[in-house]
Design a protein around this motif. Structure first.
Motif, short mmCIF file in Angstrom:
data_model
loop_
_atom_site.label_atom_id
_atom_site.label_comp_id
_atom_site.label_asym_id
_atom_site.label_seq_id
_atom_site.Cartn_x
_atom_site.Cartn_y
_atom_site.Cartn_z
N PRO A 116 12.65 -77.96 34.73
CA PRO A 116 12.43 -78.02 33.29
C PRO A 116 13.64 -78.55 32.53
O PRO A 116 13.49 -79.21 31.50
CB PRO A 116 12.12 -76.57 32.92
CG PRO A 116 11.58 -75.96 34.16
CD PRO A 116 12.34 -76.63 35.28
N TYR B 132 13.22 -79.17 28.39
CA TYR B 132 12.57 -77.98 27.84
C TYR B 132 13.60 -76.94 27.44
O TYR B 132 14.57 -76.70 28.16
CB TYR B 132 11.60 -77.39 28.86
CG TYR B 132 10.20 -77.94 28.71
CD1 TYR B 132 9.18 -77.18 28.18
CD2 TYR B 132 9.93 -79.25 29.06
CE1 TYR B 132 7.90 -77.71 28.02
CE2 TYR B 132 8.67 -79.80 28.91
CZ TYR B 132 7.66 -79.01 28.38
OH TYR B 132 6.41 -79.55 28.22
N TYR C 63 7.04 -73.46 31.92
CA TYR C 63 6.78 -74.83 32.35
C TYR C 63 7.00 -74.99 33.85
O TYR C 63 6.26 -75.72 34.53
CB TYR C 63 7.67 -75.80 31.56
CG TYR C 63 7.35 -77.25 31.82
CD1 TYR C 63 6.04 -77.70 31.86
CD2 TYR C 63 8.37 -78.17 32.03
CE1 TYR C 63 5.75 -79.03 32.09
CE2 TYR C 63 8.08 -79.50 32.27
CZ TYR C 63 6.77 -79.93 32.29
OH TYR C 63 6.48 -81.24 32.53
#
Length: 273
Positions: free
Chosen positions: A166, A171, A179
Motif C-alpha cells: 500500500p 495509501y 487495502y
C-alpha cells in the motif's frame, strides 16, 4: 503501540525477507558464511521462516545456515534478463532444494513487473524447477496484480507468492491495512484454490512520503501490528519486508529505500521497549 509491536515480534511472527548485506554492499557483493551467520543470529529468536532472493554470490549458503538455526526457508532464485546468470541461479536453487534446505522455491521476483523477460520464458523456468524438485512447492513472486495480468503464470505456480505494498500505491497509513487485504483477495480470486502467501509487505520509518503514504516509526509499527493481527485471525502467511535497513536501495527507491528494516543497518532493533 510499542508494547503490541514487541509482543507480536517476541512471540515469533511467520517470516521475514532476509538480505545479509551491510554498508557498502548490495547485489553483486560476495557474502561470506560468517557474515550470513552473524546476521541470521539476530533474527532467529523472532521468526519462523526466512525468505531469500538469490542463489549466487554467497546467498546460496543462507538456506543451509537458516535450517541449522531451526528456521524454514523460502528460497529465491533471482531471474532477470541475464540468461547465463539465470541458469546458475536455477541450478543452485534446485541443488539447495534437493539438499533439503528449501521449503518453498520462489523462481523469480517481480521480473514481469520490471518487464525483463517474457511470460513464456518465466513459465519455462518455473516448469523446469517443478520437474527437478518434486514435492517442494514452486512459485513465483510478483505484485498481486501481475497474477491477474498473467493467468498462465498463476496456473504454472504451485503456490502464489504476492507482494503487497500500500505504501508504494500512496495509501495513507490509517487505511493501508484494509487495502493490503484487498490486494490479497485479488490474488486469491485468480489462484484457482492454491495457497496464496504474502511474500513481501512492509512500511518504512524514514524518508519522503509517497503521495498520502508517510514514513514514520508510528506508521511502520502500526502497519506491522495490523498485518500480523489479521494474519493470525485468518491463518495467512506473511513475509515481512524487511530484516535490516539497506542503504544500497536508495539508488532505485530514493531516500525511503534505506529504511524498511525491523532492525537498522547495524543490526540493532528499531522498535524496542
Amino acid at each position: 503501540m510499542l508494547v503490541a509491536f514487541n509482543q507480536i515480534r517476541n512471540d515469533k511472527f511467520h517470516g521475514i525477507s532476509f538480505s545479509p548485506y551491510v554498508d557498502n554492499q548490495g547485489p553483486g557483493s560476495v557474502i561470506s558464511k560468517a557474515q550470513i551467520s552473524e546476521r541470521i543470529r539476530i533474527i532467529v529468536p523472532f521468526v519462523n521462516w526466512v525468505r531469500t532472493f538469490s542463489c549466487t554470490d554467497g546467498n546460496e549458503y543462507i538456506p543451509e545456515i537458516a535450517k541449522s538455526c531451526g528456521l524454514k526457508t523460502m528460497v529465491g532464485a533471482w531471474i532477470d534478463d541475464d540468461r547465463e546468470r539465470n541458469e546458475l541461479e536455477l541450478e543452485n536453487a534446485i541443488d539447495i532444494a534437493k539438499a533439503g534446505h528449501a521449503d518453498i522455491l520462489a523462481i523469480g521476483n517481480e521480473v514481469l513487473l520490471r518487464d525483463e523477460i517474457s511470460e513464456e520464458e518465466l513459465i519455462d523456468y518455473i516448469e523446469r524447477a517443478k520437474a527437478a524438485v518434486g514435492a517442494i512447492p514452486v512459485g513465483y513472486v510478483d505484485a498481486y496484480f501481475k497474477f491477474e495480468d498473467h493467468p498462465r503464470v498463476a496456473a504454472a505456480c504451485e503456490t502464489i507468492l504476492v507482494n503487497c505494498y500500500p505504501f508504494w500505491e500512496g495509501y495513507p497509513a490509517e487505511h493501508a491495512h484494509i487495502y493490503m487485504r484487498e490486494m490479497y483477495r485479488r490474488a486469491q480470486r485468480v489462484s484457482d484454490g492454491k495457497k496464496v502467501v504474502i511474500a513481501e509487505t512492509g512500511w518504512p520509518n524514514v524518508g519522503t512520503p509517497e503521495e498520502s503514504a508517510v514514513p514514520s516509526p508510528e506508521n511502520a509499527m502500526s502497519y506491522f501490528i495490523d498485518a500480523y493481527q489479521w494474519a493470525e485471525e485468518e491463518g495467512i502467511e506473511i513475509f515481512y519486508f524487511s530484516s535490516f535497513d539497506e542503504s544500497w536501495k536508495i539508488e532505485k527507491e530514493g531516500d525511503v529505500g534505506a529504511f524498511w528494516g525491523l532492525w537498522d543497518k547495524d543490526g540493532a532493533p528499531k522498535y524496542s521497549l
